[in-house]
Design a protein around this motif. Structure first.
Motif, short mmCIF file in Angstrom:
data_model
loop_
_atom_site.label_atom_id
_atom_site.label_comp_id
_atom_site.label_asym_id
_atom_site.label_seq_id
_atom_site.Cartn_x
_atom_site.Cartn_y
_atom_site.Cartn_z
N GLY A 169 -20.30 -4.09 14.75
CA GLY A 169 -19.89 -2.72 14.51
C GLY A 169 -18.56 -2.60 13.79
O GLY A 169 -18.16 -1.51 13.40
N GLN A 170 -17.85 -3.71 13.57
CA GLN A 170 -16.57 -3.66 12.87
C GLN A 170 -16.71 -4.20 11.45
O GLN A 170 -17.56 -5.03 11.16
N THR A 171 -15.83 -3.70 10.58
CA THR A 171 -15.81 -4.20 9.22
C THR A 171 -15.29 -5.64 9.21
O THR A 171 -14.28 -5.94 9.85
N PRO A 172 -15.96 -6.53 8.50
CA PRO A 172 -15.52 -7.93 8.51
C PRO A 172 -14.17 -8.11 7.86
O PRO A 172 -13.88 -7.53 6.83
N THR A 173 -13.30 -8.87 8.49
CA THR A 173 -11.99 -9.21 7.91
C THR A 173 -11.80 -10.72 7.99
O THR A 173 -12.11 -11.43 7.04
N SER A 174 -11.31 -11.19 9.12
CA SER A 174 -11.07 -12.63 9.29
C SER A 174 -10.97 -12.92 10.78
O SER A 174 -10.94 -12.02 11.62
N LEU A 175 -10.90 -14.19 11.07
CA LEU A 175 -10.77 -14.59 12.47
C LEU A 175 -9.41 -14.18 13.02
O LEU A 175 -9.30 -13.74 14.16
N ALA A 176 -8.37 -14.33 12.23
CA ALA A 176 -7.02 -13.98 12.68
C ALA A 176 -6.14 -13.70 11.47
O ALA A 176 -6.43 -14.13 10.35
N ASP B 86 0.86 -1.19 0.00
CA ASP B 86 0.00 0.00 0.00
C ASP B 86 0.89 1.23 0.00
O ASP B 86 1.76 1.39 0.86
N VAL B 87 0.67 2.11 -0.97
CA VAL B 87 1.44 3.35 -1.09
C VAL B 87 0.46 4.49 -1.26
O VAL B 87 -0.43 4.45 -2.12
N SER B 88 0.63 5.53 -0.45
CA SER B 88 -0.21 6.72 -0.55
C SER B 88 0.66 7.94 -0.28
O SER B 88 1.04 8.19 0.87
N GLY B 89 0.98 8.66 -1.34
CA GLY B 89 1.86 9.81 -1.17
C GLY B 89 3.23 9.38 -0.69
O GLY B 89 3.92 8.59 -1.34
N ALA B 90 3.64 9.91 0.47
CA ALA B 90 4.95 9.57 1.03
C ALA B 90 4.87 8.41 2.01
O ALA B 90 5.88 8.07 2.64
N ALA B 91 3.70 7.78 2.15
CA ALA B 91 3.53 6.65 3.07
C ALA B 91 3.56 5.35 2.28
O ALA B 91 2.89 5.22 1.25
N ALA B 92 4.33 4.39 2.77
CA ALA B 92 4.47 3.12 2.07
C ALA B 92 4.52 1.98 3.08
O ALA B 92 5.18 2.09 4.12
N VAL B 93 3.81 0.88 2.77
CA VAL B 93 3.78 -0.29 3.65
C VAL B 93 3.96 -1.54 2.78
O VAL B 93 3.38 -1.64 1.68
N ARG B 94 4.75 -2.49 3.28
CA ARG B 94 4.96 -3.75 2.56
C ARG B 94 5.04 -4.88 3.55
O ARG B 94 5.78 -4.80 4.55
N GLU B 95 4.27 -5.94 3.31
CA GLU B 95 4.30 -7.15 4.14
C GLU B 95 4.60 -8.33 3.24
O GLU B 95 3.90 -8.58 2.25
N ALA B 96 5.68 -9.06 3.59
CA ALA B 96 6.12 -10.15 2.71
C ALA B 96 5.10 -11.27 2.63
O ALA B 96 4.77 -11.75 1.53
N LEU B 97 4.55 -11.69 3.77
CA LEU B 97 3.63 -12.83 3.76
C LEU B 97 2.56 -12.66 4.83
O LEU B 97 2.87 -12.49 6.02
N ASP B 98 1.30 -12.70 4.41
CA ASP B 98 0.16 -12.62 5.32
C ASP B 98 -0.68 -13.87 5.16
O ASP B 98 -1.03 -14.27 4.04
N VAL B 99 -1.02 -14.49 6.28
CA VAL B 99 -1.90 -15.66 6.29
C VAL B 99 -3.13 -15.32 7.12
O VAL B 99 -3.01 -14.94 8.29
N PHE B 100 -4.32 -15.42 6.50
CA PHE B 100 -5.58 -15.13 7.18
C PHE B 100 -6.29 -16.43 7.52
O PHE B 100 -6.22 -17.42 6.77
N VAL B 101 -6.98 -16.43 8.64
CA VAL B 101 -7.73 -17.61 9.07
C VAL B 101 -9.21 -17.29 9.04
O VAL B 101 -9.67 -16.34 9.67
N LEU B 102 -9.95 -18.07 8.27
CA LEU B 102 -11.40 -17.95 8.18
C LEU B 102 -11.83 -16.53 7.82
O LEU B 102 -12.41 -15.79 8.63
N GLU B 103 -11.57 -16.18 6.60
CA GLU B 103 -12.08 -14.90 6.11
C GLU B 103 -13.59 -15.03 5.93
O GLU B 103 -14.08 -15.93 5.23
N ILE B 104 -14.34 -14.15 6.55
CA ILE B 104 -15.80 -14.22 6.52
C ILE B 104 -16.31 -12.97 5.84
O ILE B 104 -16.40 -11.91 6.44
N GLY B 105 -16.63 -13.07 4.58
CA GLY B 105 -17.08 -11.92 3.81
C GLY B 105 -18.46 -11.46 4.23
O GLY B 105 -19.40 -12.26 4.26
N GLY B 106 -18.58 -10.19 4.53
CA GLY B 106 -19.88 -9.60 4.82
C GLY B 106 -20.40 -9.85 6.21
O GLY B 106 -21.43 -9.32 6.60
N VAL B 107 -19.71 -10.64 7.03
CA VAL B 107 -20.19 -10.94 8.37
C VAL B 107 -19.13 -10.49 9.37
O VAL B 107 -18.07 -11.11 9.48
#
Length: 537
Positions: A354-361, A328-349
């Motif tokens: 009150g929080q935006t759905p992402t995943s269990l972990a 993710d790059v926005s102007g002078a801000a930049a972020v890079r993650e080599a490897l992300d593993v998500f557990v149980l991504e639950i779309g829409g739930v």
């Protein structure tokens, strides 16, 4: 003694009194004292006026700068409000909206937040991150640099706390005594052929930056280098640019010719310079052998993971999604993650109401980020005749100041020069009323006029010199040319005194002296006449 003698003596004394009076009562001492008082008063007035002008100017500048700072702070506050990521998997979080360079070896986050940015707290307490290993951060907070290394944090608490440094400080981790007392001497004793660093955590901060280096272990054995769980957070600044670097390496085996094996490496660089667009660079790789990326079956089979392509999504679908090179790059801000593993991504739930759905972990390996803000450009003041300030303290600004006109006439708009860098009014009279005011403000010893009528002007007039001596230093700030004492040029002092009202030619002492002289002369005359009458009879 006969009356004739008394009469002659009285006349002689009267003549002596009359002769002494001009020198005894010329008012020289009074004039000197009066002029010193006048000059002291004028100097005091000028000093007060100068102080008031400087204070007013400082207040104006302070108000201007304060207003700019408030405006900047307001904009920064608005810009730093958290937003919600539209796709949290491929929008890795930035930590804090202040300038920083940060690297982290590993992060575990149960129910990860979709807010961006997250808190800059290295322990993860405010951002809700549950476990952090090896997060090194160099940052600038409230105008000062700071460094910190979180060696190990669990549920927002640093169970193994690393060093924190402020400008001028250098600190190391908890095992530094073992490193300095045992491992380093051992390395030197073996001619640097076998060296080991364990739980290294070094932080150094200066007035212009902060460098922070962490490693669980580093070893050098006969030219072979091995590094495990390393991270760096570095930020620095010079007069024109600010540069931040974040790095993270999970495992590396290298030789003098290059890398033999790498696992989960990432880096992020941001550079901002005054008057230029920011520059950012993000790189990462998941696993490599001999400089070539290698796929991991069932985990990183996608070619994008091997080639470092940003935001490559793979894995086992919603059950175990994997993102390689999340970027993710926005102007002078930049972020890079080599490897992300998500557990149980639950779309829409949402997992938490009150929080935006992402995943269990979410488990992140090798996260790096950087953000910079260009140093403020040095203020270049504009010409005095267009800076909206009263630079010469005469109560007139820019076009209203005669000094900003080529003819010294503030009423002549055609002669105004906005690029003139000196508001000081020109010497001598001008054609306009404003110029006349400027001429009137000159002292008598610098106005190019013969103010005391002695035929001498300014530096040529003894009254404009110390002790009224033409051979002594000239004082252009003296506001009285009429201080020539007995006058110059062949005994014309009496006439000069008569033309100069400030020389006090006739005083109360003169009246008494003249009265005494008159009485003496009268007494002498009477005595002489009486003597003549006696002789006649």
């Amino acid at each position: 003694m006969g009356s004739r003698r008394y009469g002659l003596l009285a006349i002689i004394i009267a003549a002596a009194v009359i002769w002494v009076l001009p020198s005894a009562s010329s008012g020289a001492d009074l004039r000197t004292a009066g002029e010193k008082l006048k000059k002291g008063t004028a100097d005091l007035g000028n000093a007060v006026e100068t102080t008031v002008d400087k204070t007013a100017k400082a207040l104006r500048n302070t108000r201007s700068k304060t207003g700019a700072a408030v405006e900047k702070a307001t904009k920064s506050s608005k810009a730093s409000k958290r937003a919600t990521a539209t796709d949290p998997k491929t929008q890795p979080p930035q930590h804090g909206s202040n300038p920083h360079g940060q690297g982290g070896v590993a992060i575990v986050d149960v129910n990860p937040s979709a807010e961006r940015p997250l808190s800059s707290d290295p322990s993860g307490r405010e951002s809700g991150e549950d476990a952090i290993i090896g997060r090194a951060r160099g940052e600038k907070v409230n105008g000062a640099y700071r460094g910190h290394i979180a060696i190990a944090s669990l549920l927002g608490n640093e169970i193994i706390s690393g060093p924190t440094t402020a400008p001028g400080e250098t600190k190391s981790g908890p095992l530094e005594p073992i490193q300095a007392g045992i491992l380093d001497p051992l390395c030197k004793g073996l001619n640097d052929q076998v060296c080991l660093e364990v739980l290294k955590a070094d932080s150094k901060t200066t007035a212009t930056g902060s460098a922070n280096d962490f490693a669980v272990a580093r070893a050098g054995v006969l030219g072979l280098g091995v590094g495990a769980a390393e991270s760096q957070g570095v930020i620095s600044e010079d007069a024109n640019c600010q540069t931040a670097v974040g790095r993270s390496r999970t495992a590396n085996v290298t030789t003098s010719t290059g890398a033999i094996a790498t696992a989960a490496n990432s880096s992020s660089t941001s550079k901002s310079c005054a008057g230029q667009a920011p520059q950012t660079t993000n790189t990462s790789e998941v696993i490599g052998l001999g400089g070539t990326a290698v796929a991991i079956p069932l985990v990183t089979p996608d070619a994008g993971c091997q080639n470092g392509i940003p935001d490559t999504v793979t894995g086992l679908g919603p059950l175990l999604p994997v993102v390689c090179n999340a970027d993710d790059v926005s102007g002078a801000a930049a972020v890079r993650e080599a490897l992300d593993v998500f557990v149980l991504e639950i779309g829409g739930v949402p997992i938490v109401q009150g929080q935006t759905p992402t995943s269990l972990a979410k488990e992140t390996t090798a996260a790096s980020e950087s953000f910079t803000i260009a140093p403020a450009a040095a203020e270049t003041p504009g010409p005095q005749c267009s800076d909206t300030l009263d630079n010469d303290g005469d109560g007139k600004i820019d076009a209203a100041d005669p000094g900003c006109h080529s003819d010294n006439d503030a009423t002549n708009s055609a002669s105004f020069n906005a690029n003139d860098n000196d508001e000081t009014d020109a010497a001598g009279p001008s054609t306009g009323s404003a110029g006349d005011d400027a001429s009137d403000s000159k002292t008598q010893c610098s106005d190019k006029k013969d103010n005391d009528g002695d035929g001498k002007i300014d530096a040529a007039d003894p009254g404009c010199h110390e002790d009224n001596d033409i051979n002594k230093p000239f004082n252009p700030d003296d506001d009285s040319e009429g201080s020539d004492g007995s006058g110059g040029g062949g005994g014309g002092g009496g006439g000069n005194q008569g033309t100069n009202a400030s020389s006090l030619p006739f005083t109360g002492t003169d009246v008494v002296g003249l009265t005494l002289a008159g009485l003496l002369m009268l007494a002498g005359g009477l005595l002489l006449r009486r003597r003549e009458g006696t002789l006649t009879t």
